[in-house]
Design a protein around this motif. Sequence first.
Motif, mmCIF file in Angstrom:
data_model
loop_
_atom_site.group_PDB
_atom_site.id
_atom_site.type_symbol
_atom_site.label_atom_id
_atom_site.label_comp_id
_atom_site.label_asym_id
_atom_site.label_seq_id
_atom_site.Cartn_x
_atom_site.Cartn_y
_atom_site.Cartn_z
ATOM 1 N N ILE A 90 8.124 1.172 9.893
ATOM 2 C CA ILE A 90 6.914 0.452 9.513
ATOM 3 C C ILE A 90 6.180 0.029 10.786
ATOM 4 O O ILE A 90 6.602 -0.913 11.464
ATOM 5 N N PRO A 91 5.094 0.713 11.166
ATOM 6 C CA PRO A 91 4.308 0.272 12.322
ATOM 7 C C PRO A 91 3.517 -0.997 11.976
ATOM 8 O O PRO A 91 2.739 -1.017 11.027
ATOM 9 N N LEU A 92 3.725 -2.053 12.769
ATOM 10 C CA LEU A 92 3.072 -3.340 12.529
ATOM 11 C C LEU A 92 2.045 -3.632 13.623
ATOM 12 O O LEU A 92 2.269 -3.329 14.795
ATOM 13 N N ARG A 93 0.944 -4.264 13.220
ATOM 14 C CA ARG A 93 0.004 -4.814 14.189
ATOM 15 C C ARG A 93 0.012 -6.328 14.028
ATOM 16 O O ARG A 93 -0.365 -6.859 12.984
ATOM 17 N N LEU A 94 0.471 -7.011 15.052
ATOM 18 C CA LEU A 94 0.664 -8.451 15.002
ATOM 19 C C LEU A 94 -0.448 -9.158 15.763
ATOM 20 O O LEU A 94 -0.333 -9.391 16.971
ATOM 21 N N VAL A 101 -0.040 -3.098 8.418
ATOM 22 C CA VAL A 101 0.865 -1.941 8.467
ATOM 23 C C VAL A 101 0.018 -0.677 8.406
ATOM 24 O O VAL A 101 -0.925 -0.587 7.616
ATOM 25 N N LYS A 102 0.371 0.313 9.238
ATOM 26 C CA LYS A 102 -0.359 1.575 9.254
ATOM 27 C C LYS A 102 0.610 2.741 9.173
ATOM 28 O O LYS A 102 1.458 2.918 10.038
ATOM 29 N N LEU A 148 10.000 9.536 -1.268
ATOM 30 C CA LEU A 148 9.152 9.303 -0.098
ATOM 31 C C LEU A 148 8.052 8.330 -0.473
ATOM 32 O O LEU A 148 7.344 8.527 -1.455
ATOM 33 N N ALA A 149 7.923 7.256 0.316
ATOM 34 C CA ALA A 149 6.852 6.276 0.118
ATOM 35 C C ALA A 149 6.023 6.198 1.385
ATOM 36 O O ALA A 149 6.566 6.045 2.489
ATOM 37 N N ARG A 150 4.720 6.312 1.250
ATOM 38 C CA ARG A 150 3.781 6.164 2.354
ATOM 39 C C ARG A 150 3.091 4.811 2.174
ATOM 40 O O ARG A 150 2.504 4.549 1.117
ATOM 41 N N VAL A 151 3.170 3.972 3.186
ATOM 42 C CA VAL A 151 2.815 2.555 3.048
ATOM 43 C C VAL A 151 1.754 2.148 4.060
ATOM 44 O O VAL A 151 1.871 2.445 5.257
ATOM 45 N N ASN A 152 0.726 1.460 3.575
ATOM 46 C CA ASN A 152 -0.278 0.831 4.437
ATOM 47 C C ASN A 152 -0.546 -0.576 3.909
ATOM 48 O O ASN A 152 -0.474 -0.812 2.695
ATOM 49 N N GLY A 157 -3.358 -8.627 3.550
ATOM 50 C CA GLY A 157 -2.146 -8.596 2.745
ATOM 51 C C GLY A 157 -2.093 -7.567 1.651
ATOM 52 O O GLY A 157 -1.061 -7.442 0.977
ATOM 53 N N TRP A 158 -3.150 -6.789 1.445
ATOM 54 C CA TRP A 158 -3.156 -5.811 0.369
ATOM 55 C C TRP A 158 -2.370 -4.566 0.772
ATOM 56 O O TRP A 158 -2.722 -3.872 1.716
ATOM 57 N N LEU A 159 -1.282 -4.321 0.036
ATOM 58 C CA LEU A 159 -0.404 -3.174 0.265
ATOM 59 C C LEU A 159 -0.836 -2.009 -0.610
ATOM 60 O O LEU A 159 -1.065 -2.168 -1.812
#
Length: 214
Positions: A90-94, A101-102, A148-152, A157-159
């Motif tokens: 999970i790539p995070l931008r803090l 998440v991207k 397989l789940a692709r997540v953004n 906060g919208w996933l």
Amino acid sequence: MYSREPVTLAKLDVGTPITGVRLDLETDLSTWTFSHIQAALLGGELRAPKMVWPSPQWQPVVLTGIEIAQLAALQSQPVVSLSGEVGGYIPLRLKRDTIAVKEGRLANETDLSLAIPKTSGVRSLAQSNQAVSVALESLNPLLISDFLARVNMSADGWLDAAVTIKGINPQRNRLPVVFNYTHKENVLELLRSLRISDRITDQVMKQTSSPQSP
């Protein structure tokens, strides 16, 4: 001022518990750099070599052994019963006040299973639409070989998750099933509601266990 030291936390509650947190911390009280990060989450493990806060960069977090039964239980009213483990990154931008998440990816690390309890809501849904009824019968139960789940997730906060499932139904002559679906939810609101629920439960338990005055 600048400090560097190892940090250990027994528990970090963000709505779902993160336990056994271990990391090295460097900070000048403006920028915080965390390295050698390791923690337990949802029956599995979270790891990251290095993370900086705040930062505009995308920083990967690796997940392994996540139990999807615990993941599904985050919902207040789960509609499916799940078992097995998933993992991925999970790539995070803090940024200072937001998390995003991207292009995260989660895949199965073990065979998974899915079952749909025959609740009144599920029965009503099946009776109202023949196509839905056929789909539910095909999925219930399902032995999943590929997931397989692709997540953004946006900064508010919208996933957005796009999921592909491949498996067989052992009760329908091992019928092969390929199922694609998308899911959208505000994760920050979900975690906030879980924290509130836990606080209420803890307070009720304390009041119940405390001795009553005559």
